[in-house]
Design an enzyme around this catalytic site. Structure first.
Site, mmCIF file in Angstrom:
data_model
loop_
_atom_site.group_PDB
_atom_site.id
_atom_site.type_symbol
_atom_site.label_atom_id
_atom_site.label_comp_id
_atom_site.label_asym_id
_atom_site.label_seq_id
_atom_site.Cartn_x
_atom_site.Cartn_y
_atom_site.Cartn_z
ATOM 1 N N PRO A 129 64.308 11.839 76.439
ATOM 2 C CA PRO A 129 64.506 12.095 77.858
ATOM 3 C C PRO A 129 64.487 10.808 78.679
ATOM 4 C CG PRO A 129 62.894 13.600 76.925
ATOM 5 C CD PRO A 129 63.161 12.557 75.886
ATOM 6 N N GLU A 130 65.261 10.833 79.759
ATOM 7 C CA GLU A 130 65.264 9.715 80.689
ATOM 8 C C GLU A 130 64.110 9.881 81.676
ATOM 9 O OE1 GLU A 130 68.075 7.500 80.400
ATOM 10 O OE2 GLU A 130 68.813 8.711 78.751
ATOM 11 N N LYS A 152 58.078 7.381 80.468
ATOM 12 C CA LYS A 152 58.437 8.603 79.756
ATOM 13 C C LYS A 152 57.199 9.365 79.268
ATOM 14 C CE LYS A 152 62.885 6.708 78.391
ATOM 15 N NZ LYS A 152 63.877 6.563 77.316
ATOM 16 N N ARG A 170 70.784 4.515 67.702
ATOM 17 C CA ARG A 170 71.356 5.425 68.695
ATOM 18 C C ARG A 170 72.812 5.092 68.975
ATOM 19 N NH1 ARG A 170 66.354 4.813 72.967
ATOM 20 N NH2 ARG A 170 64.687 5.162 71.450
#
Length: 268
Positions: free
Chosen positions: A2-3, A51, A254
Protein backbone atom coordinates in the site's frame (compact mmCIF):
# COMPACT_ATOMS: atom_id res chain seq x y z
CA UNK A 1 2.50 -2.74 -0.96
CA UNK A 2 0.00 0.00 0.00
CA UNK A 3 0.96 3.60 -0.63
CA UNK A 4 1.04 6.17 2.15
CA UNK A 5 -2.35 7.63 1.24
CA UNK A 6 -4.00 4.20 1.58
CA UNK A 7 -2.39 3.68 4.98
CA UNK A 8 -3.57 7.09 6.15
CA UNK A 9 -7.13 6.36 5.02
CA UNK A 10 -7.02 3.02 6.85
CA UNK A 11 -5.76 4.70 10.02
CA UNK A 12 -8.52 7.31 9.81
CA UNK A 13 -11.18 4.59 9.55
CA UNK A 14 -9.68 2.79 12.53
CA UNK A 15 -9.50 6.01 14.53
CA UNK A 16 -13.14 6.84 13.80
CA UNK A 17 -14.21 3.37 14.92
CA UNK A 18 -11.95 2.81 17.92
CA UNK A 19 -10.57 6.02 19.42
CA UNK A 20 -11.94 7.15 22.78
CA UNK A 21 -13.87 3.91 23.18
CA UNK A 22 -13.40 0.97 25.52
CA UNK A 23 -12.34 -2.35 24.07
CA UNK A 24 -14.81 -5.17 24.62
CA UNK A 25 -12.65 -7.63 22.67
CA UNK A 26 -8.92 -7.83 22.01
CA UNK A 27 -7.71 -10.88 20.15
CA UNK A 28 -4.26 -11.21 18.54
CA UNK A 29 -3.87 -14.41 16.56
CA UNK A 30 -0.10 -14.53 16.45
CA UNK A 31 1.79 -16.91 18.75
CA UNK A 32 3.90 -14.31 20.51
CA UNK A 33 0.94 -12.20 21.63
CA UNK A 34 -1.88 -14.73 21.65
CA UNK A 35 -2.40 -14.38 25.41
CA UNK A 36 -2.41 -10.56 25.43
CA UNK A 37 -5.76 -9.14 26.52
CA UNK A 38 -6.44 -5.39 26.62
CA UNK A 39 -10.19 -5.77 27.07
CA UNK A 40 -11.53 -2.95 29.24
CA UNK A 41 -8.92 -0.43 28.15
CA UNK A 42 -9.60 2.69 26.09
CA UNK A 43 -8.07 3.17 22.64
CA UNK A 44 -6.41 6.57 22.83
CA UNK A 45 -5.48 7.18 19.20
CA UNK A 46 -4.62 5.60 15.86
CA UNK A 47 -1.59 7.11 14.15
CA UNK A 48 -0.20 6.41 10.66
CA UNK A 49 3.57 6.67 10.24
CA UNK A 50 4.67 6.12 6.67
CA UNK A 51 3.25 2.69 5.91
CA UNK A 52 2.93 1.71 9.58
CA UNK A 53 -0.16 1.98 11.80
CA UNK A 54 0.14 2.59 15.54
CA UNK A 55 -2.94 1.91 17.68
CA UNK A 56 -2.28 3.46 21.09
CA UNK A 57 -4.12 1.95 24.04
CA UNK A 58 -4.58 3.07 27.63
CA UNK A 59 -1.81 1.87 29.90
CA UNK A 60 1.11 2.90 27.69
CA UNK A 61 0.75 0.17 25.03
CA UNK A 62 0.76 0.37 21.24
CA UNK A 63 -0.38 -2.20 18.70
CA UNK A 64 1.96 -1.82 15.72
CA UNK A 65 1.03 -3.21 12.32
CA UNK A 66 2.35 -3.01 8.77
CA UNK A 67 0.25 -4.09 5.77
CA UNK A 68 3.17 -5.02 3.49
CA UNK A 69 1.86 -6.51 0.20
CA UNK A 70 -1.65 -7.74 0.99
CA UNK A 71 -2.46 -7.03 4.62
CA UNK A 72 -5.67 -5.15 5.41
CA UNK A 73 -7.77 -3.76 8.23
CA UNK A 74 -11.56 -3.93 7.84
CA UNK A 75 -13.99 -2.02 10.05
CA UNK A 76 -17.50 -3.38 10.61
CA UNK A 77 -20.51 -2.23 12.57
CA UNK A 78 -21.24 -4.36 15.62
CA UNK A 79 -23.04 -7.51 14.53
CA UNK A 80 -22.18 -7.01 10.84
CA UNK A 81 -20.76 -9.94 8.90
CA UNK A 82 -17.00 -9.71 8.54
CA UNK A 83 -15.61 -9.29 5.04
CA UNK A 84 -11.96 -9.38 4.09
CA UNK A 85 -10.96 -13.00 3.77
CA UNK A 86 -11.36 -16.45 5.32
CA UNK A 87 -11.16 -16.82 9.09
CA UNK A 88 -7.72 -18.43 9.01
CA UNK A 89 -6.29 -15.16 7.60
CA UNK A 90 -7.44 -13.09 10.57
CA UNK A 91 -4.57 -11.86 12.73
CA UNK A 92 -6.28 -9.30 14.97
CA UNK A 93 -9.77 -8.46 16.27
CA UNK A 94 -10.43 -5.24 18.20
CA UNK A 95 -14.00 -4.47 19.16
CA UNK A 96 -16.08 -2.06 21.18
CA UNK A 97 -19.80 -1.60 21.64
CA UNK A 98 -20.24 -0.05 18.19
CA UNK A 99 -17.54 -1.38 15.86
CA UNK A 100 -15.21 -4.29 15.18
CA UNK A 101 -11.85 -3.85 13.45
CA UNK A 102 -10.45 -7.03 11.88
CA UNK A 103 -6.86 -7.30 10.63
CA UNK A 104 -6.27 -9.77 7.79
CA UNK A 105 -2.95 -11.21 6.61
CA UNK A 106 -0.92 -8.75 8.69
CA UNK A 107 2.73 -9.78 8.29
CA UNK A 108 3.86 -7.37 11.00
CA UNK A 109 1.81 -7.29 14.20
CA UNK A 110 3.32 -6.60 17.59
CA UNK A 111 2.37 -5.16 20.94
CA UNK A 112 4.94 -2.77 22.35
CA UNK A 113 5.30 -0.03 24.91
CA UNK A 114 4.20 3.32 23.52
CA UNK A 115 7.48 4.80 24.72
CA UNK A 116 9.27 2.27 22.49
CA UNK A 117 7.47 3.14 19.23
CA UNK A 118 10.68 4.57 17.82
CA UNK A 119 12.11 1.05 17.77
CA UNK A 120 9.51 0.22 15.12
CA UNK A 121 9.36 3.47 13.13
CA UNK A 122 12.39 5.50 14.16
CA UNK A 123 14.30 4.50 11.01
CA UNK A 124 11.78 6.18 8.72
CA UNK A 125 12.51 9.35 6.83
CA UNK A 126 10.15 12.35 6.77
CA UNK A 127 6.52 11.22 6.40
CA UNK A 128 4.95 12.73 3.29
CA UNK A 129 1.60 12.90 5.09
CA UNK A 130 2.82 13.44 8.62
CA UNK A 131 3.51 16.44 10.83
CA UNK A 132 7.25 15.79 10.42
CA UNK A 133 7.19 16.29 6.63
CA UNK A 134 10.34 18.16 5.64
CA UNK A 135 10.90 18.43 1.86
CA UNK A 136 14.47 19.71 2.24
CA UNK A 137 15.49 16.80 4.47
CA UNK A 138 13.72 14.34 2.16
CA UNK A 139 15.61 15.76 -0.81
CA UNK A 140 18.94 15.44 0.98
CA UNK A 141 18.12 11.83 1.86
CA UNK A 142 17.08 11.05 -1.69
CA UNK A 143 20.35 12.36 -3.12
CA UNK A 144 22.64 11.03 -0.39
CA UNK A 145 23.66 8.09 -2.59
CA UNK A 146 24.02 9.75 -6.02
CA UNK A 147 24.71 6.49 -7.87
CA UNK A 148 21.58 4.76 -6.67
CA UNK A 149 18.73 4.36 -9.21
CA UNK A 150 16.04 6.93 -8.57
CA UNK A 151 13.26 4.33 -8.34
CA UNK A 152 15.09 2.45 -5.60
CA UNK A 153 15.80 5.66 -3.68
CA UNK A 154 12.14 6.67 -3.82
CA UNK A 155 11.01 3.33 -2.42
CA UNK A 156 13.49 3.42 0.45
CA UNK A 157 11.36 4.47 3.42
CA UNK A 158 14.47 5.69 5.22
CA UNK A 159 14.66 8.52 2.68
CA UNK A 160 11.02 9.61 2.73
CA UNK A 161 8.11 7.59 4.06
CA UNK A 162 4.97 6.81 2.12
CA UNK A 163 5.94 6.17 -1.51
CA UNK A 164 5.12 2.77 -2.99
CA UNK A 165 5.51 1.24 -6.41
CA UNK A 166 2.65 3.20 -7.99
CA UNK A 167 3.89 6.61 -6.96
CA UNK A 168 7.44 5.63 -7.84
CA UNK A 169 6.46 5.06 -11.47
CA UNK A 170 4.20 8.11 -11.63
CA UNK A 171 6.74 10.48 -10.09
CA UNK A 172 9.48 9.35 -12.46
CA UNK A 173 7.11 9.93 -15.38
CA UNK A 174 6.26 13.43 -14.16
CA UNK A 175 9.97 14.14 -13.75
CA UNK A 176 10.49 12.85 -17.34
CA UNK A 177 13.24 10.42 -16.29
CA UNK A 178 13.36 6.64 -16.04
CA UNK A 179 13.41 4.92 -12.63
CA UNK A 180 16.91 3.62 -13.41
CA UNK A 181 18.48 7.05 -13.73
CA UNK A 182 21.07 7.56 -10.95
CA UNK A 183 19.53 9.94 -8.45
CA UNK A 184 22.58 12.19 -8.56
CA UNK A 185 22.03 12.88 -12.27
CA UNK A 186 18.74 14.65 -11.65
CA UNK A 187 19.09 18.39 -12.27
CA UNK A 188 18.64 20.23 -8.98
CA UNK A 189 15.36 21.96 -9.94
CA UNK A 190 13.88 18.67 -11.15
CA UNK A 191 14.86 16.87 -7.96
CA UNK A 192 13.33 19.57 -5.77
CA UNK A 193 10.15 19.62 -7.85
CA UNK A 194 9.89 15.81 -7.67
CA UNK A 195 9.87 15.88 -3.85
CA UNK A 196 7.30 18.68 -3.79
CA UNK A 197 5.11 16.85 -6.29
CA UNK A 198 5.31 13.67 -4.21
CA UNK A 199 3.80 15.47 -1.23
CA UNK A 200 1.12 17.10 -3.37
CA UNK A 201 0.10 13.83 -5.02
CA UNK A 202 -0.28 11.90 -1.77
CA UNK A 203 -2.10 14.75 -0.09
CA UNK A 204 -4.50 15.15 -3.03
CA UNK A 205 -5.34 11.45 -3.01
CA UNK A 206 -6.06 11.18 0.70
CA UNK A 207 -9.66 12.25 0.11
CA UNK A 208 -10.23 10.37 -3.15
CA UNK A 209 -11.92 6.96 -3.33
CA UNK A 210 -9.78 6.07 -6.38
CA UNK A 211 -6.14 7.12 -6.69
CA UNK A 212 -5.55 9.62 -9.48
CA UNK A 213 -2.31 11.21 -10.63
CA UNK A 214 -3.47 12.70 -13.94
CA UNK A 215 -5.63 15.34 -12.27
CA UNK A 216 -3.91 17.33 -9.55
CA UNK A 217 -2.98 20.90 -8.83
CA UNK A 218 0.26 20.34 -10.71
CA UNK A 219 -1.14 18.20 -13.54
CA UNK A 220 -4.46 19.81 -14.56
CA UNK A 221 -5.57 17.28 -17.19
CA UNK A 222 -9.05 15.77 -16.82
CA UNK A 223 -9.05 12.07 -17.73
CA UNK A 224 -11.53 9.22 -17.97
CA UNK A 225 -11.89 6.49 -15.35
CA UNK A 226 -9.37 4.25 -17.16
CA UNK A 227 -6.86 7.06 -17.41
CA UNK A 228 -6.29 7.91 -13.75
CA UNK A 229 -2.60 6.96 -13.81
CA UNK A 230 0.02 8.08 -16.32
CA UNK A 231 2.00 4.86 -16.75
CA UNK A 232 1.50 2.44 -13.85
CA UNK A 233 -0.36 -0.67 -14.96
CA UNK A 234 -0.53 0.56 -18.56
CA UNK A 235 2.03 -1.75 -20.21
CA UNK A 236 1.43 -1.89 -23.96
CA UNK A 237 -1.17 0.87 -23.87
CA UNK A 238 -0.56 4.33 -25.35
CA UNK A 239 1.19 6.91 -23.23
CA UNK A 240 -1.36 9.53 -22.25
CA UNK A 241 1.07 12.27 -23.21
CA UNK A 242 2.63 11.09 -26.49
CA UNK A 243 0.87 7.86 -27.55
CA UNK A 244 3.98 5.65 -27.42
CA UNK A 245 3.26 2.21 -25.89
CA UNK A 246 4.14 2.15 -22.20
CA UNK A 247 6.79 -0.40 -21.25
CA UNK A 248 7.25 -2.52 -18.14
CA UNK A 249 10.28 -4.24 -16.61
CA UNK A 250 11.32 -5.44 -13.19
CA UNK A 251 13.26 -3.13 -10.93
CA UNK A 252 14.40 -5.28 -8.07
CA UNK A 253 11.45 -7.49 -7.18
CA UNK A 254 8.74 -5.17 -8.50
CA UNK A 255 7.51 -4.20 -11.95
CA UNK A 256 8.01 -0.63 -13.02
CA UNK A 257 6.42 1.24 -15.89
CA UNK A 258 7.72 4.02 -18.09
CA UNK A 259 7.29 5.73 -21.44
CA UNK A 260 10.37 5.26 -23.63
CA UNK A 261 9.73 8.54 -25.42
CA UNK A 262 8.73 10.88 -22.57
CA UNK A 263 11.31 9.63 -20.08
CA UNK A 264 15.05 9.83 -20.59
CA UNK A 265 17.73 7.73 -18.92
CA UNK A 266 18.80 4.07 -18.71
CA UNK A 267 16.18 1.32 -18.82
CA UNK A 268 15.86 -2.06 -17.13
Amino acid sequence: MPEGDTVLQTAERLRAALADRTLTRFDLRVPRFATADLTGRVVLDVVPRGKHILIRVEGGLTLHSHLRMDGAWRVHAAGERWRGGPAHQIRAVLANEWHTAVGYRLPVLELLRTRDEEQAVGHLGPDLLGPDWDPERALRNLLADPGRPLGEALLDQRNLAGIGNIYKAELCFLARVTPWLPAGELPAPVAARLVTTAGQLLEANCARPVRTTTTTRTVPHGRGPRERLWVYGRAGRPCLRCGTPVRVADQGTRPTYWCPRCQSGPTG
